[in-house]
Design a protein around this motif. Structure first.
Motif, PDB file in Angstrom:
ATOM      1  N   ALA A  37      37.335  39.200  33.706  1.00 37.24           N
ATOM      2  CA  ALA A  37      38.444  38.954  34.633  1.00 37.24           C
ATOM      3  C   ALA A  37      39.286  40.216  34.809  1.00 37.24           C
ATOM      4  CB  ALA A  37      39.316  37.802  34.125  1.00 37.24           C
ATOM      5  N   ILE A  38      39.546  40.902  33.709  1.00 38.04           N
ATOM      6  CA  ILE A  38      40.341  42.132  33.761  1.00 38.04           C
ATOM      7  C   ILE A  38      39.608  43.206  34.564  1.00 38.04           C
ATOM      8  CG2 ILE A  38      41.175  44.055  32.331  1.00 38.04           C
ATOM      9  CD1 ILE A  38      41.945  41.854  30.250  1.00 38.04           C
ATOM     10  N   ASP A  39      38.303  43.340  34.325  1.00 42.01           N
ATOM     11  CA  ASP A  39      37.490  44.306  35.086  1.00 42.01           C
ATOM     12  C   ASP A  39      37.499  43.963  36.574  1.00 42.01           C
ATOM     13  OD1 ASP A  39      36.882  45.669  32.794  1.00 42.01           O
ATOM     14  OD2 ASP A  39      34.875  44.803  32.548  1.00 42.01           O
ATOM     15  N   GLN A  40      37.434  42.675  36.882  1.00 34.74           N
ATOM     16  CA  GLN A  40      37.411  42.223  38.275  1.00 34.74           C
ATOM     17  C   GLN A  40      38.706  42.609  38.993  1.00 34.74           C
ATOM     18  OE1 GLN A  40      34.875  40.697  39.870  1.00 34.74           O
ATOM     19  NE2 GLN A  40      35.952  40.250  41.785  1.00 34.74           N
ATOM     20  N   VAL A  41      39.840  42.366  38.342  1.00 33.22           N
ATOM     21  CA  VAL A  41      41.132  42.694  38.956  1.00 33.22           C
ATOM     22  C   VAL A  41      41.281  44.210  39.114  1.00 33.22           C
ATOM     23  CG1 VAL A  41      43.646  42.561  38.699  1.00 33.22           C
ATOM     24  CG2 VAL A  41      42.238  40.596  38.086  1.00 33.22           C
ATOM     25  N   LYS A  42      40.898  44.939  38.083  1.00 37.53           N
ATOM     26  CA  LYS A  42      40.991  46.406  38.159  1.00 37.53           C
ATOM     27  C   LYS A  42      40.089  46.965  39.251  1.00 37.53           C
ATOM     28  CE  LYS A  42      42.398  47.403  33.395  1.00 37.53           C
ATOM     29  NZ  LYS A  42      41.966  47.949  32.080  1.00 37.53           N
ATOM     30  N   GLY A  43      38.939  46.303  39.438  1.00 36.52           N
ATOM     31  CA  GLY A  43      37.966  46.807  40.410  1.00 36.52           C
ATOM     32  C   GLY A  43      38.256  46.425  41.858  1.00 36.52           C
ATOM     33  N   MET A  56      38.372  30.367  26.509  1.00 35.69           N
ATOM     34  CA  MET A  56      37.195  31.209  26.773  1.00 35.69           C
ATOM     35  C   MET A  56      37.240  32.509  25.946  1.00 35.69           C
ATOM     36  SD  MET A  56      37.934  32.881  30.479  1.00 35.69           S
ATOM     37  CE  MET A  56      39.506  33.674  30.797  1.00 35.69           C
ATOM     38  N   PRO A  57      36.092  33.197  25.846  1.00 28.63           N
ATOM     39  CA  PRO A  57      36.021  34.442  25.079  1.00 28.63           C
ATOM     40  C   PRO A  57      37.048  35.478  25.530  1.00 28.63           C
ATOM     41  CG  PRO A  57      33.818  33.705  25.657  1.00 28.63           C
ATOM     42  CD  PRO A  57      34.778  32.800  26.376  1.00 28.63           C
ATOM     43  N   GLY A  58      37.701  36.090  24.534  1.00 29.69           N
ATOM     44  CA  GLY A  58      38.634  37.177  24.807  1.00 29.69           C
ATOM     45  C   GLY A  58      40.089  36.762  24.920  1.00 29.69           C
ATOM     46  N   MET A  59      40.347  35.446  24.978  1.00 36.65           N
ATOM     47  CA  MET A  59      41.725  35.011  25.249  1.00 36.65           C
ATOM     48  C   MET A  59      42.687  35.190  24.068  1.00 36.65           C
ATOM     49  SD  MET A  59      42.597  34.075  28.281  1.00 36.65           S
ATOM     50  CE  MET A  59      43.926  32.872  28.176  1.00 36.65           C
ATOM     51  N   ASN A  60      42.200  34.951  22.837  1.00 40.05           N
ATOM     52  CA  ASN A  60      43.096  35.016  21.675  1.00 40.05           C
ATOM     53  C   ASN A  60      44.375  34.224  21.913  1.00 40.05           C
ATOM     54  OD1 ASN A  60      41.492  36.538  19.965  1.00 40.05           O
ATOM     55  ND2 ASN A  60      42.248  38.473  20.771  1.00 40.05           N
ATOM     56  N   GLY A  61      44.211  32.957  22.245  1.00 39.48           N
ATOM     57  CA  GLY A  61      45.381  32.132  22.541  1.00 39.48           C
ATOM     58  C   GLY A  61      46.063  32.615  23.809  1.00 39.48           C
ATOM     59  N   ASP A  63      47.623  35.464  24.102  1.00 38.53           N
ATOM     60  CA  ASP A  63      47.616  36.927  24.234  1.00 38.53           C
ATOM     61  C   ASP A  63      46.933  37.339  25.532  1.00 38.53           C
ATOM     62  OD1 ASP A  63      48.820  36.987  21.774  1.00 38.53           O
ATOM     63  OD2 ASP A  63      47.065  37.715  20.672  1.00 38.53           O
ATOM     64  N   GLY A  64      45.869  36.603  25.883  1.00 38.34           N
ATOM     65  CA  GLY A  64      45.124  36.918  27.108  1.00 38.34           C
ATOM     66  C   GLY A  64      45.957  36.728  28.361  1.00 38.34           C
ATOM     67  N   LEU A  65      46.850  35.747  28.320  1.00 39.04           N
ATOM     68  CA  LEU A  65      47.748  35.499  29.450  1.00 39.04           C
ATOM     69  C   LEU A  65      48.628  36.723  29.694  1.00 39.04           C
ATOM     70  CD1 LEU A  65      49.300  33.672  31.515  1.00 39.04           C
ATOM     71  CD2 LEU A  65      50.711  32.945  29.580  1.00 39.04           C
ATOM     72  N   THR A  66      49.216  37.245  28.623  1.00 44.05           N
ATOM     73  CA  THR A  66      50.093  38.412  28.728  1.00 44.05           C
ATOM     74  C   THR A  66      49.334  39.612  29.270  1.00 44.05           C
ATOM     75  OG1 THR A  66      51.354  37.598  26.833  1.00 44.05           O
ATOM     76  CG2 THR A  66      51.659  39.908  27.417  1.00 44.05           C
ATOM     77  N   GLU A  67      48.117  39.800  28.752  1.00 46.41           N
ATOM     78  CA  GLU A  67      47.289  40.926  29.187  1.00 46.41           C
ATOM     79  C   GLU A  67      46.960  40.822  30.681  1.00 46.41           C
ATOM     80  OE1 GLU A  67      43.252  43.194  27.613  1.00 46.41           O
ATOM     81  OE2 GLU A  67      43.980  41.415  26.556  1.00 46.41           O
ATOM     82  N   MET A  68      46.586  39.625  31.122  1.00 45.13           N
ATOM     83  CA  MET A  68      46.231  39.448  32.528  1.00 45.13           C
ATOM     84  C   MET A  68      47.441  39.589  33.447  1.00 45.13           C
ATOM     85  SD  MET A  68      44.226  39.110  34.998  1.00 45.13           S
ATOM     86  CE  MET A  68      42.602  38.793  34.306  1.00 45.13           C
ATOM     87  N   ARG A  69      48.594  39.124  33.001  1.00 38.75           N
ATOM     88  CA  ARG A  69      49.799  39.269  33.823  1.00 38.75           C
ATOM     89  C   ARG A  69      50.109  40.746  34.067  1.00 38.75           C
ATOM     90  NH1 ARG A  69      54.772  37.311  31.990  1.00 38.75           N
ATOM     91  NH2 ARG A  69      55.462  37.101  34.131  1.00 38.75           N
ATOM     92  N   ASP A  70      49.899  41.560  33.051  1.00 36.50           N
ATOM     93  CA  ASP A  70      50.109  43.007  33.203  1.00 36.50           C
ATOM     94  C   ASP A  70      49.130  43.594  34.215  1.00 36.50           C
ATOM     95  OD1 ASP A  70      52.163  42.991  31.375  1.00 36.50           O
ATOM     96  OD2 ASP A  70      50.927  43.660  29.689  1.00 36.50           O
TER      97      ASP A  70
END
Length: 200
Positions: A37-43, A56-61, A63-70
């Protein structure tokens, strides 16, 4: 409107994508993990709404929400979940989610929720948020249960963090939160309560 659905269950993400394409004429992309998802947004650039599966994989609770919002430059990011507890919904929204969307939501409600969040509003099903919280494991998020398991095994915060790929500070926060939810005086007391209630 551009929407990204990230869910490791192929049938779920494709069903939601098909629904949104037909009902809201949205441009919908799908991926199966947070890193994708992060690669998709960056791309391809930011999305009007990103829907993230909580487990799903990579979310870590959350934490993944915060990362994606950034990565999505503070544009709407919501949590999709099959683990529908009011506590989890409240924590997700407090952490900045634009909504908490149960996977069991009816089709029309799903479409309405997506439109609502794209407009910048925060969505959570009213009847769901009014539910009383049951004692026991439904009180704790999946990540808090992971930390509780570690505590019951006698592990330190550092050891739990290593086992689950978390930051030590995150484990400390989860331990503090779960102790509060269980009305435990400390970690040892939390472990005793957990065994009494068969939470682990």
């Amino acid at each position: 409107m551009r929407i990204l659905i990230a869910d490791d269950h192929g049938l779920v993400r494709e069903a939601i994508a098909a629904l949104l394409k037909v009902e809201s004429e949205a441009e919908v992309d799908t991926v199966g993990s947070l890193p994708e998802a992060i690669d998709q947004v960056k791309g391809t650039g930011t999305y009007d709404l990103v829907l993230l599966d909580y487990n799903m994989p990579g979310m870590n609770g959350l934490d993944g929400l915060t990362e994606m919002r950034d990565v999505n430059e503070e544009r709407p990011v919501a949590i999709l979940s099959g683990t529908t507890t009011r506590v989890l919904a409240e924590e997700a929204i407090a952490a900045g989610a634009s909504g908490f969307v149960p996977k069991t939501l009816a089709s029309k409600s799903m479409v309405a929720a997506v439109r609502f969040m794209v407009e910048g509003e925060v969505y959570a099903p009213f009847d769901f948020m009014q539910q009383k919280t049951d004692p026991g494991s439904s009180l704790l998020t999946n990540r808090e249960l992971d930390v509780l398991n570690g505590i019951c095994r006698g592990q330190s915060n550092k050891e739990i963090a290593r086992d689950y790929g978390l930051h030590e500070a995150t484990v400390k926060l989860h331990a503090k939160t779960l102790c509060r939810k269980l009305n435990a005086r400390n970690r040892t007391h939390a472990a005793m309560i957990a065994r009494d209630r068969n939470l682990v």
